[in-house]
Design a protein around this motif. Structure first.
Motif, PDB file in Angstrom:
ATOM      1  N   ILE A  46       0.635  -1.418  -0.441  1.00  0.00           N
ATOM      2  CA  ILE A  46       0.051  -0.558  -0.354  1.00  0.00           C
ATOM      3  C   ILE A  46       0.663   1.350   0.089  1.00  0.00           C
ATOM      4  O   ILE A  46       0.791   2.108  -1.129  1.00  0.00           O
ATOM      5  N   LYS A  49       2.226   1.750  -3.316  1.00  0.00           N
ATOM      6  CA  LYS A  49       1.508   2.259  -4.135  1.00  0.00           C
ATOM      7  C   LYS A  49       1.568   4.109  -3.911  1.00  0.00           C
ATOM      8  O   LYS A  49       1.752   4.843  -4.652  1.00  0.00           O
ATOM      9  N   GLU A  50       0.837   4.535  -2.660  1.00  0.00           N
ATOM     10  CA  GLU A  50       0.467   5.902  -2.282  1.00  0.00           C
ATOM     11  C   GLU A  50       1.900   6.754  -2.059  1.00  0.00           C
ATOM     12  O   GLU A  50       1.564   7.703  -2.544  1.00  0.00           O
ATOM     13  N   GLU A  52       4.898   6.440  -3.781  1.00  0.00           N
ATOM     14  CA  GLU A  52       4.999   6.102  -5.288  1.00  0.00           C
ATOM     15  C   GLU A  52       6.898   6.151  -5.042  1.00  0.00           C
ATOM     16  O   GLU A  52       7.678   6.870  -4.949  1.00  0.00           O
ATOM     17  N   TYR A  79       6.243  12.276   4.349  1.00  0.00           N
ATOM     18  CA  TYR A  79       5.714  10.584   3.774  1.00  0.00           C
ATOM     19  C   TYR A  79       4.597  10.626   5.122  1.00  0.00           C
ATOM     20  O   TYR A  79       3.195  10.354   4.301  1.00  0.00           O
ATOM     21  N   LEU A  83      -0.019  10.828   3.453  1.00  0.00           N
ATOM     22  CA  LEU A  83      -0.826   9.243   4.193  1.00  0.00           C
ATOM     23  C   LEU A  83      -1.982   9.713   4.319  1.00  0.00           C
ATOM     24  O   LEU A  83      -2.988   9.002   4.858  1.00  0.00           O
ATOM     25  N   LYS A  86      -4.341  11.408   2.285  1.00  0.00           N
ATOM     26  CA  LYS A  86      -5.549   9.852   1.879  1.00  0.00           C
ATOM     27  C   LYS A  86      -5.908   9.700   2.905  1.00  0.00           C
ATOM     28  O   LYS A  86      -6.861   7.891   2.634  1.00  0.00           O
ATOM     29  N   TYR A  88      -5.015   7.425   6.247  1.00  0.00           N
ATOM     30  CA  TYR A  88      -4.818   6.465   6.425  1.00  0.00           C
ATOM     31  C   TYR A  88      -3.927   6.954   7.800  1.00  0.00           C
ATOM     32  O   TYR A  88      -3.929   7.790   8.182  1.00  0.00           O
ATOM     33  N   SER A 198     -12.078  14.120   1.655  1.00  0.00           N
ATOM     34  CA  SER A 198     -11.422  12.543   1.758  1.00  0.00           C
ATOM     35  C   SER A 198     -11.587  13.236   3.809  1.00  0.00           C
ATOM     36  O   SER A 198     -11.270  13.809   4.552  1.00  0.00           O
TER      37      SER A 198
END
Length: 852
Positions: A46, A49-50, A52, A79, A83, A86, A88, A198
């Motif tokens: 995960i 991908k998120e 990159e 970082y 996350l 988005k 997380y 979100s």
């Protein structure tokens, strides 16, 4: 997933990871290994991908490599920001023992959970925005909404009627990214919101509050206490520490402020524009001349919650009045405030125990300007509004603590050393002395050994693996004698490295002193930071005072620069503005001011062409009213205003894509919201209601709505329309008045005057506007033909309007009346009698006419 994995197949380190991951399956675990935070298994897939970043593998004791990715610890904030933005949640696992003293694998524990609503890192937050974590619960006839900004410690609670749309509006107003609910709460309520923003939904059922927090819950009923307790317990569970900066909850009634619903906030572009959703060209952008981050945040809250209590509004008018009179002292005040750092968030970092030396130096610098700010407010004569006296000695005390202990050029991180001032701690001074003399010894040793051995290229060096050494090139090795006591330590391609017994002893002394120095500095810094915690309450009080002070100087600056005036407030429902201006548009163009006078009038029926400025006129009345109730001066020559309790608007046309509702349906819902909730003290703006349906349907609805507002609600209402038939209502409705936005038609061209005048107009100039938009000529001609037929017959005659009864002009002079006039003027000119310069001037004049 993770509980089904056989941990015994894996290496000890991976077993440690899996044990922690089992306990926190709903979050991405950042597992500290050396200089990296690493992720494994599904977390790695995960995160790669998120974020990159490269997905790789790690040997973990099994045949298959475990999926892995990692990020450097020193840049982890960016970082984490990606996350959490988005939605997380991230668990931070750190080493909790010194690797040197560890027996076997180093002990690691989850030390903090970072979620969208608990981000406090200054690099991840907008300094001018609050980051609220919300708690929502449902009672019999209400929603209970509470929220905390962990970066500042502020906490609030209010009750909302049991209507989903009102709840959604509050969540969007607060720009929440995370909401805490109990496990029985109906989460479907948020389904529409999740399509817009979100939003992370977190569960917390623990309502038992530790005694440590109980003093924060004052004047709350039982259900409110449960709601706020869940919020505090969620914070404690995720942050895993006691947070001394959390403030007493402020309970407020939404009816104690001017209520502006979600659509009205958007239509009036208070905080962001409708078109681009950014801050530029909003009311916030006009007013934000604040010089501190705290002031900007306070201003935004003030825009969202204008007052309805006259004494609070007038208090701010009086402050601006005094600041305007003492403009030189106010300029000095602004300059001193610009030196103040974000005290609210510095206090938050101190409470989190992650404040660094630079934070304490910023705190010290901020405190150093308090005497000058106090002096300024004395000169301006506003000290009765801003208390900088009660805790003044405490400010001095804290300043002295930091000034006596923290070096003025202290580095960002404690581990870099040089944080504590010389003279603050005797033991530290002695260790530094040993360090200094030890290093002097090393410098002198090189010169001494060169003289002793006669080797001019001899060097004394240091590295982390071998420590201090004496380096001799290969060609000079024969010159080394046994009597020198050199012991070979390392062989290089072109040199040998040696140590001596004396150097070894000095090395041990120096390195031990360096290590002890760093340990002691870290201990002392932590003690100083903990002492700063004792000043949390007074610093938070100071921050509030400075926040409002900064906002008030901003109001004063805007009022001076843009020629705003002090409004008068009345309780007689009189709305009278002389030469009012739109606060945003006034800055960017030659804005034409307009008046409004509504004494006994309840409804102002506004007619006029498209593009003439009807919507702008309506918006500026609302914005002027909001500014006045924020306690700011207003853009006008004079203003006499009532205090409104609510503002409702329906301006512009927009489908609700989220709920799949048409423009007309959204319009009717927003109109109903106003009709259901408006009181005699409200302000309603309705722009062209009824245009989204058939003409007669729309006209019927528009008239019915006007009558209802006029007879039942009786509040101030601005209603714009193209249904000119409605202007006849002035004869039947005693408190309705017709006004129009004027325009002139000159030689076939429409000129917008943007001036509001008494009376109605009977023409909308729609085809003229279509020509301005350069619609195809055939379309304009056919529209003109249909308009003439409709106006001549006063009814809808299908046969006459049929395209089969339309014959397009075979010859049509497409030139406008202006162009014809210019051609006639050119024919009349005698160029033989004109000088070249006269001819060029005439040509330039003609070109200017055509460009218009």
């Amino acid at each position: 997933m993770y509980e089904k994995i056989d941990k015994m197949k894996y290496s000890p380190m991976m077993r440690q990871y899996l044990t922690i991951k089992e306990q926190y399956p709903d979050m991405i675990i950042f597992f500290r290994l050396g200089d990296f935070y690493e992720m494994f298994f599904n977390d790695a897939i995960i995160a790669s991908k998120e974020l990159e970043i490269v997905l790789t593998g790690k040997d973990a004791g099994t045949e298959e490599r475990v999926p892995m990715c990692g990020v450097p610890y020193h840049s982890v904030s960016s970082y984490l920001d990606i996350l959490t933005s988005k939605g997380y949640k991230v668990g931070i696992v750190e080493q909790v023992e010194d690797p040197k003293s560890a027996k076997g694998i180093v002990k690691r524990e989850l030390v903090r959970i970072i979620t969208p609503g608990t981000v406090i890192d200054p690099t991840s937050l907008d300094a001018s925005e609050n980051n609220y974590l919300l708690s929502i619960s449902q009672d019999k006839e209400r929603y209970i909404l509470s929220y905390i900004d962990l970066s500042t410690g502020e906490g609030f609670l209010t009750n909302i009627p049991l209507e989903d749309t009102l709840l959604h509006g509050e969540v969007l107003k607060l720009k929440a990214r995370e909401v805490v609910v109990n496990s029985s709460f109906n989460k479907q309520i948020f389904s529409k919101l999740e399509n817009i923003i979100s939003l992370t939904i977190s569960i917390e059922d623990n309502e038992n509050l530790s005694s440590y927090f109980k003093n924060l819950l004052i004047n709350l009923d039982e259900e409110e206490r449960k709601n706020y307790s869940r919020l505090l317990n969620y914070i404690t569970r995720t942050q895993m520490r006691q947070l001394v900066h959390l403030q007493k909850v402020v309970k407020y009634d939404i009816n104690s402020y001017l209520k502006i619903d979600l659509s009205s906030r958007r239509n009036l572009e208070l905080l962001e524009t409708l078109r681009f959703q950014n801050k530029k060209n909003t009311l916030l952008s006009v007013l934000d001349k604040c010089v501190t981050a705290m002031g900007s945040r306070y201003l935004k809250k003030t825009i969202m919650f204008p007052f309805i209590e006259e004494d609070k509004i007038v208090r701010r008018y009086n402050i601006i009045e005094k600041m305007k009179k003492s403009f030189l002292d106010t300029n000095d005040l602004r300059e001193y405030l610009s030196e103040i750092y974000d005290l609210e968030r510095i206090v938050g970092r101190i409470a989190y125990e992650n404040a660094n030396p630079k934070d304490l130096l910023q705190l010290k610098k901020s405190l150093s300007f308090i005497p000058k700010i106090r002096q300024c407010i004395n000169k301006i004569d506003i000290s009765q509004f801003f208390d900088l006296y009660t805790d003044f000695n405490k400010y001095k005390e804290l300043y002295s603590l930091i000034d006596s202990s923290i070096s003025s050029d202290a580095p960002f991180a404690v581990k870099d050393g040089g944080v504590i001032k010389d003279g603050f701690n005797k033991e530290l001074d002695e260790l530094r002395e040993i360090n200094l003399h030890g290093k002097d010894y090393i410098i002198n040793l090189e010169a001494k050994e060169r003289d002793r051995t006669g080797i001019k290229q001899l060097k004394v060096g240091f590295n982390k693996v071998f420590g201090y050494y004496i380096e001799v090139s290969k060609s000079n090795i024969p010159l080394i004698k046994d009597e020198y006591g050199y012991i070979r330590k390392q062989t290089l391609a072109n040199a040998e490295r040696y140590i001596t017994q004396e150097l070894k002893e000095k090395e041990t002394l120096i390195l031990r002193a360096e290590e002890k120095t760093l340990e002691l500095e870290t201990k002392l810094f932590n003690e100083i930071r903990n002492k700063c915690k004792d000043y949390t309450n007074i610093l938070q009080t100071l921050a509030k005072v400075l926040s409002e002070l900064d906002m008030m100087q901003s109001f004063t600056k805007v009022s001076n620069e843009n020629k705003y005036v002090r409004p008068n407030l009345n309780n007689d429902h009189i709305l009278k503005i002389k030469e009012g201006r739109h606060p945003v548009l006034d800055l960017y163009e030659d804005f034409i001011p307009n008046d409004i006078e509504m004494t006994e009038d309840r409804v102002l029926l506004i007619t006029g062409p498209n593009m003439s400025g009807k919507s702008t006129y309506m918006r500026q009345i609302a914005l002027i009213s909001i500014l006045a109730q924020m306690g700011c001066f207003v853009p006008a020559k004079s203003a006499n205003l009532p205090i409104f309790d609510q503002i409702f608007t329906r301006i512009g046309a927009a489908d609700d894509i989220v709920s799949g509702q048409s423009t007309f349906m959204v319009e009717m819902i927003e109109v109903n919201n106003a009709l259901e909730n408006a009181t005699e003290n409200s302000l309603i703006l309705f722009d062209e209601i009824g245009r989204g349906t058939a003409t007669f349907d729309g006209m019927a609805l528009a008239q019915s709505i006007i009558e209802y507002v006029h007879n039942e609600i009786k509040c101030k209402t601005l209603f714009s329309t193209h249904y000119h038939e409605l202007t006849a209502l002035e004869q039947d409705l005693k408190y309705l008045k017709n006004v129009h936005v004027s325009a002139e038609e000159i030689k076939g061209e429409i000129i917008f005057l943007h001036k509001v005048k008494l009376g109605a107009v009977d023409k909308s100039y729609g085809i003229n506007v279509a020509k301005l938009a350069n619609l195809p000529l055939d379309v304009v001609l056919r529209a003109s033909d249909l308009l003439n037929k409709l106006q001549n017959n006063n009814d809808f005659d299908h046969k006459k309007l049929s395209p089969y009864n339309y014959v397009a002009p075979l010859v049509y002079d497409s030139k406008t009346e202006i162009e014809i006039d210019i051609l006639n003027e050119l024919k009349s000119l005698n160029f033989y009698e004109m000088s070249p310069i006269d001819a060029l001037n005439k040509l330039n004049e003609i070109q200017g006419k055509l460009k218009k």
